[in-house]
Design a protein around this motif. Structure first.
Motif, mmCIF file in Angstrom:
data_model
loop_
_atom_site.group_PDB
_atom_site.id
_atom_site.type_symbol
_atom_site.label_atom_id
_atom_site.label_comp_id
_atom_site.label_asym_id
_atom_site.label_seq_id
_atom_site.Cartn_x
_atom_site.Cartn_y
_atom_site.Cartn_z
ATOM 1 N N VAL A 140 -37.969 34.977 -30.793
ATOM 2 C CA VAL A 140 -37.559 35.306 -29.396
ATOM 3 C C VAL A 140 -38.957 35.582 -28.401
ATOM 4 O O VAL A 140 -39.771 36.357 -28.956
ATOM 5 C CB VAL A 140 -36.538 35.840 -29.109
ATOM 6 C CG1 VAL A 140 -35.266 35.110 -29.770
ATOM 7 C CG2 VAL A 140 -36.586 37.392 -29.478
ATOM 8 N N GLU A 141 -38.942 35.231 -27.232
ATOM 9 C CA GLU A 141 -39.863 35.959 -26.433
ATOM 10 C C GLU A 141 -39.355 36.922 -25.184
ATOM 11 O O GLU A 141 -38.415 36.329 -24.480
ATOM 12 C CB GLU A 141 -40.842 34.707 -25.678
ATOM 13 C CG GLU A 141 -41.262 33.925 -26.626
ATOM 14 C CD GLU A 141 -42.708 34.506 -27.022
ATOM 15 O OE1 GLU A 141 -43.078 35.711 -26.606
ATOM 16 O OE2 GLU A 141 -43.395 33.903 -27.849
ATOM 17 N N ASP A 142 -39.763 37.967 -25.103
ATOM 18 C CA ASP A 142 -38.960 38.811 -24.147
ATOM 19 C C ASP A 142 -39.750 38.851 -22.985
ATOM 20 O O ASP A 142 -41.069 39.408 -22.973
ATOM 21 C CB ASP A 142 -39.259 40.319 -24.716
ATOM 22 C CG ASP A 142 -38.389 41.518 -23.994
ATOM 23 O OD1 ASP A 142 -37.985 41.205 -22.607
ATOM 24 O OD2 ASP A 142 -38.067 42.428 -24.306
ATOM 25 N N PRO A 143 -39.284 38.306 -21.936
ATOM 26 C CA PRO A 143 -40.000 38.240 -20.623
ATOM 27 C C PRO A 143 -40.607 39.483 -20.121
ATOM 28 O O PRO A 143 -41.705 39.706 -19.363
ATOM 29 C CB PRO A 143 -38.924 37.795 -19.511
ATOM 30 C CG PRO A 143 -37.613 37.358 -20.387
ATOM 31 C CD PRO A 143 -37.755 37.959 -21.494
ATOM 32 N N SER A 144 -40.039 40.746 -20.561
ATOM 33 C CA SER A 144 -40.590 41.988 -20.006
ATOM 34 C C SER A 144 -42.039 42.305 -20.693
ATOM 35 O O SER A 144 -42.758 42.942 -20.187
ATOM 36 C CB SER A 144 -39.777 43.265 -20.312
ATOM 37 O OG SER A 144 -39.422 43.300 -21.655
ATOM 38 N N ASN A 145 -42.442 41.638 -21.715
ATOM 39 C CA ASN A 145 -43.651 41.544 -22.463
ATOM 40 C C ASN A 145 -44.755 41.167 -21.517
ATOM 41 O O ASN A 145 -46.018 41.335 -21.433
ATOM 42 C CB ASN A 145 -43.726 40.966 -23.639
ATOM 43 C CG ASN A 145 -42.823 41.430 -24.640
ATOM 44 O OD1 ASN A 145 -42.655 42.933 -24.594
ATOM 45 N ND2 ASN A 145 -42.503 40.776 -25.920
ATOM 46 N N ALA A 146 -44.560 40.248 -20.455
ATOM 47 C CA ALA A 146 -45.431 39.755 -19.579
ATOM 48 C C ALA A 146 -45.408 40.549 -18.407
ATOM 49 O O ALA A 146 -46.440 40.329 -17.391
ATOM 50 C CB ALA A 146 -44.979 38.327 -19.282
ATOM 51 N N GLU A 147 -44.658 41.504 -18.069
ATOM 52 C CA GLU A 147 -44.543 42.381 -16.822
ATOM 53 C C GLU A 147 -45.785 43.490 -17.009
ATOM 54 O O GLU A 147 -45.741 44.434 -17.806
ATOM 55 C CB GLU A 147 -43.336 43.071 -16.911
ATOM 56 C CG GLU A 147 -42.286 42.004 -16.513
ATOM 57 C CD GLU A 147 -40.783 42.672 -16.331
ATOM 58 O OE1 GLU A 147 -40.807 44.016 -16.503
ATOM 59 O OE2 GLU A 147 -39.835 42.032 -16.505
#
Length: 456
Positions: free
Chosen positions: A186-193
């Motif tokens: 899975v990809e956690d969108p918060s990792n791009a913040e």
């Protein structure tokens, strides 16, 4: 390690090298499984071995609406791999003064530690780039050698063992393994913040560093390892400087006073870490040293920072947390207790517990305790004729002569019958109410209180 072109060989070799060095055969393993690529790789590598029993835990911080879907993904993967799986929710204390990253990390590790079984070992999927990020973040915070030591391969503290089998493995190798093995994650969108410090470093800073210095991650890991070795030497020096000087949460200053400022700081940092107390900033520690070590022998200086208060009395330092500090607002209430003397009286963690036991020819005479008792604390002006003395003394003077530390003098329980002071804790009984040689008496047992004098 084997040929870096084969990610499977690299990961499997790293896994066994670290676990063989840190663990006993057949110790059970618990993988912190987030569903992301790194933990998916760790889980896949771990499943291939048969020496160590294995299970996985997913921690839902409640910070993402997708957390339920991620937990379901982790559950499905673990079923396919025949790995026991647990998902658990945890509340993150965002009002505790920490940043969101630190608060989530603390909540995650707290629940993971609590859920570990006997002899079970926690595995996390940190790799070489994570180590580099940790090193740089600590450097930017102005950390010393302890902070710049990065994450260890194996940590054994607080009753549990935490191992990072992939810590010396490049991030590129981890990704190559995941792709070659056809893993799903899975990809956690918060990792791009990028407003999170680690993400900003990862996405904005590290690409430029790697472009200029391709071997930066490996070099940073080496620096962290060298710092860890140096920090270990400093700990050994601190232990030597503190030998014979520590009892309970008390520290004698006799041996420390002649030492250099650097060695004093090193000893105090080591002691605070050993007691699991918050370590102060450089400025706070410098202020504490000046206040505590430069004081007159008859002074009573203090030093404090969040979570810790230190008091000096003569040549002794006393360390308190906010919970057990006798002068904290919650512990300074005078209070009065009505007590029948039949059951123990619990007065809290600072004042302790009172109990009367039957004896013959000692303690307070039974007749003096036949009436209802009242337990009070000093207001000033109390007087006592301590048995077997024949002269009435001021309680203030008795406490001073007995080297009772000033901050505990107001917490010593005074046992009254009406207006007659019968006893002061288990220190003195008034001569007028002492049991006779063959008379039944009540012995005062006072336990569980904060120390009142050196090495109590």
């Amino acid at each position: 390690m084997k040929d870096d072109s084969n990610p499977q060989d690299v990961l499997v070799t790293a896994f066994y090298d670290v676990l063989n060095a840190c663990l006993r055969p057949e110790q059970p393993l618990c993988i912190a499984y987030s569903g992301g690529m790194d933990s998916a790789v760790l889980l896949h590598v771990a499943v291939q071995q048969t020496v160590y029993p294995l299970r996985a835990i997913y921690v839902d911080h409640g910070l993402s609406p997708e957390a339920g879907d991620w937990a379901a993904h982790c559950d499905q993967v673990c079923k396919q791999l025949d790995v026991p799986f647990t998902a658990v929710k945890v509340e993150v204390d965002s009002a505790g003064g920490q940043g969101p990253e630190a608060a989530a990390r603390e909540a995650r590790y707290t629940i993971l530690r609590d859920m570990l079984g006997d002899d079970e070992v926690l595995l996390t999927a940190h790799h070489e780039q994570d180590q580099m990020e940790t090193f740089l973040l600590q450097m930017l915070r102005g950390s010393g050698l302890q902070g710049l030591s990065g994450m260890p391969l194996c940590t054994m503290s607080n009753g549990y063992t935490h191992v990072r089998p992939m810590l010396n493995v490049p991030a590129e190798t981890v990704q190559a393994y995941a792709e070659k093995a056809g893993l799903s994650w899975v990809e956690d969108p918060s990792n791009a913040e990028d407003h999170f410090n680690r993400n900003f470093l990862r996405h904005k800073v590290l690409p430029k560093i790697r472009e200029r210095w391709p071997a930066a991650a490996r070099a940073t890991v080496r620096s962290a390892r060298l710092n860890a070795e140096a920090a270990e030497l400093l700990d050994e020096l601190a232990a030597e400087d503190l030998q014979g000087q520590v009892a309970g949460h008390q520290l004698k200053l006799t041996k420390l006073l002649p030492l250099s400022t650097g060695r004093k700081k090193n000893a105090l940092r080591y002691l605070l870490r050993h007691w699991h107390m918050p370590v102060p900033s450089e400025a706070q520690l410098s202020q504490a040293l000046h206040a505590l070590f430069a004081a007159r022998v008859d002074g009573q200086p203090e030093a404090a920072w969040p979570g810790v208060r230190i008091r000096r009395y003569r040549d002794l330092l006393w360390f308190f947390t906010e919970e057990d500090d006798p002068l904290a607002p919650t512990n300074r209430l005078l209070g009065t207790y009505n007590w029948d003397g039949m059951l123990p009286l619990d007065m809290g963690p600072v004042r302790g517990r009172l109990e009367l036991t039957n004896v013959v020819g000692m303690g307070i005479s039974a007749s003096a305790t036949s009436k209802p008792l009242v337990v009070r604390f000093r207001h000033g002006g109390e007087r006592l004729r301590p048995a077997p003395r024949s002269r009435t003394r001021q309680l203030k003077n008795l406490l001073q002569e007995s080297d009772i530390v000033p901050w505990m003098r107001g917490h010593i329980p005074l046992i009254y019958s009406g207006e007659q002071l019968l006893a002061v804790g288990d220190l003195w009984v008034d001569a007028a109410c002492v049991a006779g040689p063959s008379e039944t008496g009540r012995m005062v047992c006072w336990t569980g209180y904060s120390p009142i004098r050196e090495t109590d």
